[in-house]
Structures are given as structure tokens and as C-alpha cells.
Write a protein that holds these residues in place. Sequence first.
Motif, mmCIF file in Angstrom:
data_model
loop_
_atom_site.group_PDB
_atom_site.id
_atom_site.type_symbol
_atom_site.label_atom_id
_atom_site.label_comp_id
_atom_site.label_asym_id
_atom_site.label_seq_id
_atom_site.Cartn_x
_atom_site.Cartn_y
_atom_site.Cartn_z
ATOM 1 N N MET A 42 0.833 -1.205 0.000
ATOM 2 C CA MET A 42 0.000 0.000 0.000
ATOM 3 C C MET A 42 0.870 1.259 0.000
ATOM 4 O O MET A 42 0.531 2.257 -0.656
ATOM 5 C CB MET A 42 -0.929 -0.008 1.209
ATOM 6 C CG MET A 42 -2.070 -0.984 1.082
ATOM 7 S SD MET A 42 -3.088 -1.166 2.559
ATOM 8 C CE MET A 42 -3.421 0.507 3.020
ATOM 9 N N GLY A 43 1.979 1.215 0.711
ATOM 10 C CA GLY A 43 2.904 2.351 0.712
ATOM 11 C C GLY A 43 3.499 2.594 -0.658
ATOM 12 O O GLY A 43 3.607 3.744 -1.116
ATOM 13 N N MET A 49 1.343 6.762 -6.756
ATOM 14 C CA MET A 49 0.264 7.688 -7.091
ATOM 15 C C MET A 49 0.686 9.136 -6.858
ATOM 16 O O MET A 49 0.271 10.032 -7.606
ATOM 17 C CB MET A 49 -0.988 7.337 -6.285
ATOM 18 C CG MET A 49 -1.636 6.044 -6.734
ATOM 19 S SD MET A 49 -2.956 5.475 -5.670
ATOM 20 C CE MET A 49 -4.146 6.761 -5.842
ATOM 21 N N GLN A 50 1.504 9.389 -5.849
ATOM 22 C CA GLN A 50 2.001 10.742 -5.606
ATOM 23 C C GLN A 50 2.912 11.188 -6.749
ATOM 24 O O GLN A 50 2.880 12.327 -7.178
ATOM 25 C CB GLN A 50 2.771 10.793 -4.287
ATOM 26 C CG GLN A 50 1.899 10.810 -3.071
ATOM 27 C CD GLN A 50 1.243 12.159 -2.846
ATOM 28 O OE1 GLN A 50 1.714 13.177 -3.318
ATOM 29 N NE2 GLN A 50 0.142 12.160 -2.142
ATOM 30 N N ILE A 51 3.756 10.280 -7.217
ATOM 31 C CA ILE A 51 4.689 10.629 -8.300
ATOM 32 C C ILE A 51 3.931 10.897 -9.587
ATOM 33 O O ILE A 51 4.240 11.834 -10.319
ATOM 34 C CB ILE A 51 5.727 9.483 -8.474
ATOM 35 C CG1 ILE A 51 6.661 9.451 -7.279
ATOM 36 C CG2 ILE A 51 6.512 9.662 -9.767
ATOM 37 C CD1 ILE A 51 7.601 8.267 -7.257
#
Length: 55
Positions: A42-43, A49-51
Motif C-alpha cells: 500500500m505504501g 500515485m504521488q509521483i
Amino acid sequence: MFDDPIDRPTLVDRFILFMARPENLARIINWVWRISILMLLMGYVLIYMQIKGTF
């Protein structure tokens, strides 16, 4: 041995003794390992997704 109510182990003590059995410890370790792998994945998904800018 446990006839006297004073000498009888408490519910918490009996639970700890029950959970300290090898088969129960193996089950606990198995679930902890699975949860830790899931959290790791999940991390990685959150970092990806942030990138990508989708989150």
C-alpha cells in the motif's frame, strides 16, 4: 491444583498462556507477516500515485 479460587489464574493469564502455545504463535506470526507485506505494498502504491500526480 486450581481448586482454590485464590490460586486459579485470572482470565488474562489463561489467555496469555493459550496464545503462547507454539501453534498459536505461528498463526500470529503468519498474520503479522501478511499484514506487514500488505502495508508495504500500500505504501508503494501511495508513493507511485504521488509521483504520477493522481492522488
